[in-house]
Design an enzyme around this catalytic site. Structure first.
Site, PDB file in Angstrom:
ATOM      1  N   CYS A 164       0.825  -1.473   0.037  1.00  0.00           N
ATOM      2  CA  CYS A 164       0.281   0.058  -0.010  1.00  0.00           C
ATOM      3  C   CYS A 164       1.041   0.671   0.123  1.00  0.00           C
ATOM      4  CB  CYS A 164      -0.988   0.136   1.081  1.00  0.00           C
ATOM      5  SG  CYS A 164      -2.045  -1.867   1.893  1.00  0.00           S
ATOM      6  N   ARG A 172       3.336   1.383  -7.351  1.00  0.00           N
ATOM      7  CA  ARG A 172       3.289   0.354  -6.533  1.00  0.00           C
ATOM      8  C   ARG A 172       2.733  -0.499  -6.659  1.00  0.00           C
ATOM      9  NH1 ARG A 172       6.129   2.377  -1.717  1.00  0.00           N
ATOM     10  NH2 ARG A 172       4.699   1.525  -0.131  1.00  0.00           N
ATOM     11  N   TRP A 197      -3.073  -2.105  -2.009  1.00  0.00           N
ATOM     12  CA  TRP A 197      -2.129  -2.897  -2.384  1.00  0.00           C
ATOM     13  C   TRP A 197      -3.411  -4.464  -1.373  1.00  0.00           C
ATOM     14  CZ3 TRP A 197       0.052  -5.255  -6.150  1.00  0.00           C
ATOM     15  CH2 TRP A 197       0.124  -6.786  -6.102  1.00  0.00           C
ATOM     16  N   ASN A 246       0.182   0.826   6.080  1.00  0.00           N
ATOM     17  CA  ASN A 246       0.859  -0.459   5.254  1.00  0.00           C
ATOM     18  C   ASN A 246       1.485  -1.116   6.020  1.00  0.00           C
ATOM     19  OD1 ASN A 246       1.760  -1.755   3.368  1.00  0.00           O
ATOM     20  ND2 ASN A 246       3.750  -0.056   2.541  1.00  0.00           N
ATOM     21  N   GLY A 247       0.996  -2.424   5.924  1.00  0.00           N
ATOM     22  CA  GLY A 247       1.528  -3.829   6.680  1.00  0.00           C
ATOM     23  C   GLY A 247       0.353  -4.482   6.782  1.00  0.00           C
ATOM     24  N   GLU A 294      14.571 -22.606 -13.316  1.00  0.00           N
ATOM     25  CA  GLU A 294      14.668 -21.374 -12.600  1.00  0.00           C
ATOM     26  C   GLU A 294      15.302 -20.472 -12.647  1.00  0.00           C
ATOM     27  OE1 GLU A 294      11.880 -19.724 -12.659  1.00  0.00           O
ATOM     28  OE2 GLU A 294      12.665 -17.503 -11.459  1.00  0.00           O
ATOM     29  N   LYS A 352      15.536 -17.469 -15.504  1.00  0.00           N
ATOM     30  CA  LYS A 352      16.143 -16.279 -15.242  1.00  0.00           C
ATOM     31  C   LYS A 352      17.217 -15.611 -16.479  1.00  0.00           C
ATOM     32  CE  LYS A 352      13.839 -15.075 -13.098  1.00  0.00           C
ATOM     33  NZ  LYS A 352      12.287 -15.689 -13.435  1.00  0.00           N
ATOM     34  N   GLU A 410      15.246 -15.295 -19.713  1.00  0.00           N
ATOM     35  CA  GLU A 410      13.602 -14.122 -20.022  1.00  0.00           C
ATOM     36  C   GLU A 410      15.015 -12.917 -20.120  1.00  0.00           C
ATOM     37  OE1 GLU A 410      10.222 -13.754 -17.349  1.00  0.00           O
ATOM     38  OE2 GLU A 410      11.803 -15.477 -15.718  1.00  0.00           O
ATOM     39  N   HIS A 427      22.118 -38.479 -20.780  1.00  0.00           N
ATOM     40  CA  HIS A 427      21.280 -39.197 -21.493  1.00  0.00           C
ATOM     41  C   HIS A 427      20.820 -37.975 -22.812  1.00  0.00           C
ATOM     42  CE1 HIS A 427      19.957 -42.744 -18.401  1.00  0.00           C
ATOM     43  NE2 HIS A 427      20.657 -40.688 -17.716  1.00  0.00           N
ATOM     44  N   LYS A 483       4.511  -9.197 -18.090  1.00  0.00           N
ATOM     45  CA  LYS A 483       4.463  -9.729 -16.589  1.00  0.00           C
ATOM     46  C   LYS A 483       3.020 -10.663 -16.296  1.00  0.00           C
ATOM     47  CE  LYS A 483       5.061  -9.710 -12.715  1.00  0.00           C
ATOM     48  NZ  LYS A 483       7.479 -10.629 -12.344  1.00  0.00           N
TER      49      LYS A 483
HETATM   50  C1  AGP Z   1       8.687 -15.624 -14.836  1.00  0.00           C
HETATM   51  O1  AGP Z   1      10.082 -14.900 -14.812  1.00  0.00           O
HETATM   52  C2  AGP Z   1       7.827 -15.307 -15.698  1.00  0.00           C
HETATM   53  N1  AGP Z   1       7.665 -14.035 -15.629  1.00  0.00           N
HETATM   54  C3  AGP Z   1       7.371 -15.843 -16.398  1.00  0.00           C
HETATM   55  O2  AGP Z   1       7.557 -17.059 -16.253  1.00  0.00           O
HETATM   56  C4  AGP Z   1       5.652 -15.771 -14.842  1.00  0.00           C
HETATM   57  O3  AGP Z   1       6.198 -16.958 -13.800  1.00  0.00           O
HETATM   58  C5  AGP Z   1       4.322 -16.966 -15.822  1.00  0.00           C
HETATM   59  O4  AGP Z   1       4.403 -16.468 -16.819  1.00  0.00           O
HETATM   60  C6  AGP Z   1       3.503 -17.379 -15.324  1.00  0.00           C
HETATM   61  O5  AGP Z   1       2.970 -15.990 -14.501  1.00  0.00           O
HETATM   62  P1  AGP Z   1       1.721 -15.860 -13.065  1.00  0.00           P
HETATM   63  O6  AGP Z   1       2.884 -17.147 -11.993  1.00  0.00           O
HETATM   64  O7  AGP Z   1       1.430 -14.909 -12.861  1.00  0.00           O
HETATM   65  O8  AGP Z   1       1.106 -17.303 -13.455  1.00  0.00           O
END
Ligand code: AGP
Length: 604
Positions: free
Chosen positions: A2, A27, A72, A96-97, A477, A481, A484, A500, A599
């Site tokens: 928030c 934010r 938020w 906020n908290g 992961e 990262k 991406e 394999h 996002k």
């Molecule tokens: C992760 O860094 C990416 N932005 C992407 O893989 C993301 O995790 C995926 O689109 C799932 O998003 P969500 O967790 O909002 O469902």
């Protein structure tokens, strides 16, 4: 998170409050409101939606002192009733908290006759300060906040005088010093237009503001001398709290977000996890035969870790499916199956569709998500909010580690109910979980070594991340990262898979990140390291601080603090996030908004 703002001075407060709130919009929020002290007392206006929606309903309010809020949602849906400010008699509050002992305070105040109108935890603050207000707002706030457990940056207004009081504990709050006017805000972004002279308040400090005067106190009411900072940042830098990118800010926020995900959910005394929002009857948890986790991207990688912990701790057979595959397959599900959907945004089209598909089989449903009031949260029966706060960078970082924490908490919760985890082991695990924020800080303190390795390998065209068991999801992961945000091709592999096929790709030009923290498979991991070294691959190991052996076999080691074997994935995640970040930074990539990506993937 928030956003809170406050103004007192010679000018009309409302336009300043609205302008300051707009500077906090980055934010993320779902509702907004203001409270202004007028000749007729405190006037409050608030609404679900955006600040523009608030402006549309605001009458012409005359008043020189006021507080404002962008919410938020963490507890209570994003509705007008739940929007801040909240009020009790002549006291208004924005906050906020998270109030950890909300239920205890609610019951106490309800018993004294206070009427609650919202679903929020914040409303207890308004009634609490009202209970103690005898004419001095500072004294009332000190007495009231001493009863509160949790986190807060809160600003209070009293209808009796043009005075505002604000206080903080574990949630950022700055005071702005102007000429004949003073301000408070969640961060300096909201204030830079009006003043660059600010005080970053510390925990358990109170500030009392009027137009001509600003005083700081500790929680014993003793005056405190504060250091006034002069902020040189421009607005953009201020939104990132001085970090060059939101992603780096959010990687650093994991010290707080991991803590917040756990807060109020761990009883070290009993060794139990407190997940009141999980309504599954204990008997059903005892009878659970299978869990199916559905998710995409980073959330899918979190789900893979979930498989390990649900099976290892709770003895529940667990499958993990990519949402876009699950929804078009012919899943075999029973009504005794629990389907867990993991989604940071709660708006991922494939995960929403897969969840709806699962419901047609009569499965129980639960979601691990970061945003309140989303489409996904309306589809499921049980929700565990990760409470990581808004994540602006497209690449998920703090929301990922908060998903891991939520999965650990759920697995321990189920394991305790199913009597698969004895109280001593559970207590040790919970203590180790609570030590993670401090350990993350240690890793962040060591970031220059990670940056050096990132730069060293930033010209690679192919990167490999290898892990076994619990670290395999983190290998995936780490690779995701890097792909991406640096656009370098990277593969995450189960280390045992090398022979394999992938080993054919290993050469002196393929850096290998080996996740080699202490585990039952450590020796096997060492063998895999030797395999790739035999093909001249440069190897960067991520290992525990207690490992004195690994140096002999690799080109460099990034160390993480020693923790429970189950919990290393959280610490390793921070390392691979920083590795990706510094690689992309070295290559001059668009880190917060990488090409081709959004996002939240709200379409198929
Ligand atoms: C992760 O860094 C990416 N932005 C992407 O893989 C993301 O995790 C995926 O689109 C799932 O998003 P969500 O967790 O909002 O469902």
């Amino acid at each position: 998170m928030c956003g809170i703002v406050g103004y007192v001075g010679k000018k009309q407060a409302t336009p300043i409050l609205l302008d300051a709130l707009k500077r906090l919009e980055y934010r993320g929020y779902d509702s907004a409101g203001v409270a202004v002290l007028t000749d007729n007392g405190i006037e409050i206006h608030k609404t679900e939606g955006k600040i523009s929606d608030l402006e549309a309903i605001l009458p012409d309010i005359k008043g020189l002192c006021g507080i404002g809020h962008t919410r938020w949602a963490t507890q209570g849906a994003p509705t007008t009733l739940n929007a801040h400010p909240h009020v009790s008699g002549n006291i208004a509050v924005v906050h906020n908290g998270i109030i950890e002992n909300y239920q205890e305070l609610y019951d106490e105040l309800k018993g004294e006759g206070y009427e609650f109108v919202s679903e929020t935890d914040t409303e207890v603050l308004a009634h609490l300060i009202h209970r103690y207000y005898k004419g001095n707002l500072v004294d009332a706030v000190i007495e009231g906040l001493k009863k509160v457990k949790g986190t807060y940056a809160a600003a209070f207004l009293c209808g009796d005088s043009e005075q505002m009081v604000a206080a903080r504990k574990d949630s950022p709050l700055v005071a702005g010093l102007g000429k004949g006017e003073n301000f408070v805000a969640s961060d300096v972004t909201a204030l830079l237009k009006y003043t660059r002279n600010v005080v970053y308040m510390h925990d358990f400090e109170i500030v009392s503001l009027s137009g001509e005067n600003i005083q700081f106190f500790d929680f014993d009411g003793n005056p405190v001398k504060e250091h006034i900072e002069s902020i040189e940042w421009n607005i953009e830098a201020a939104e990132k709290s001085g970090y060059p990118h939101f992603m780096l800010k959010e990687i650093n926020e994991q010290v707080t977000s991991v803590h917040d995900t756990m807060m109020g959910r761990i009883s070290e005394l009993t060794g139990d996890v407190l997940l009141g929002e999980v309504k599954l009857p204990r008997e059903e948890i005892r009878k659970l035969e299978r869990i199916v986790i559905i998710a995409c991207g980073t959330s899918y990688n979190a789900g893979l870790l979930g498989k390990y912990v649900f099976e290892a701790l709770a003895g529940i057979h667990t499958d993990v499916d990519i949402s876009s595959e699950f929804r078009y397959a012919n899943p075999v599900l029973e009504d005794s199956t629990l389907v867990i959907s993991i989604s940071q945004s709660g708006e991922t089209a494939d995960t929403i569709a897969a969840t709806k598909e699962a419901k047609t089989y009569g499965c129980r449903t639960l979601s691990i998500t970061n945003v309140v009031g989303t489409t996904l949260s309306r589809e499921v029966e049980n929700i565990v909010y990760t409470r990581a706060g808004p994540e602006i960078g497209v690449a998920a970082t703090k929301t990922f580690t908060s998903q891991l924490i939520a999965l650990y908490l759920l697995a321990i919760h189920f394991a305790r109910i199913r009597k698969k985890l004895d109280v001593d082991r559970s207590k040790r695990l919970l203590v180790s979980l609570k030590q993670l924020p401090g350990m993350i800080q240690q890793i962040l303190n060591n970031k220059e070594l990670i940056r050096k390795q990132a730069i060293r390998f930033s010209t690679a065209r192919d990167y490999f991340f290898l892990g076994r068991s619990l670290n395999f999801p983190i290998a995936l992961e780490g690779a995701l990262k890097l792909k991406e945000i640096s656009y370098i091709h990277a593969e995450g592999y189960a280390a045992g898979e090398l022979k394999h096929g992938p080993l054919a790709l290993i050469s002196k030009d393929t850096p290998v990140v080996a996740l080699a923290t202490r585990a039952s498979t450590y020796d096997k991991m060492l063998n895999n390291i030797k395999e790739v070294k035999a093909r001249a691959a440069p190897v960067l190991a991520i290992a525990g601080m207690d490992d004195t052996e690994i140096e002999k076999y690799v080109d460099a080691v990034i160390r993480v603090p020693v923790t429970d074997e189950l919990l290393y994935p959280v610490l390793i995640s921070v390392v691979v996030q920083l590795l990706a970040y510094y690689t992309a930074d070295a290559l001059g990539c668009s880190i917060d908004k990488p090409r081709n990506l959004a996002k939240s993937v709200t379409v198929e």
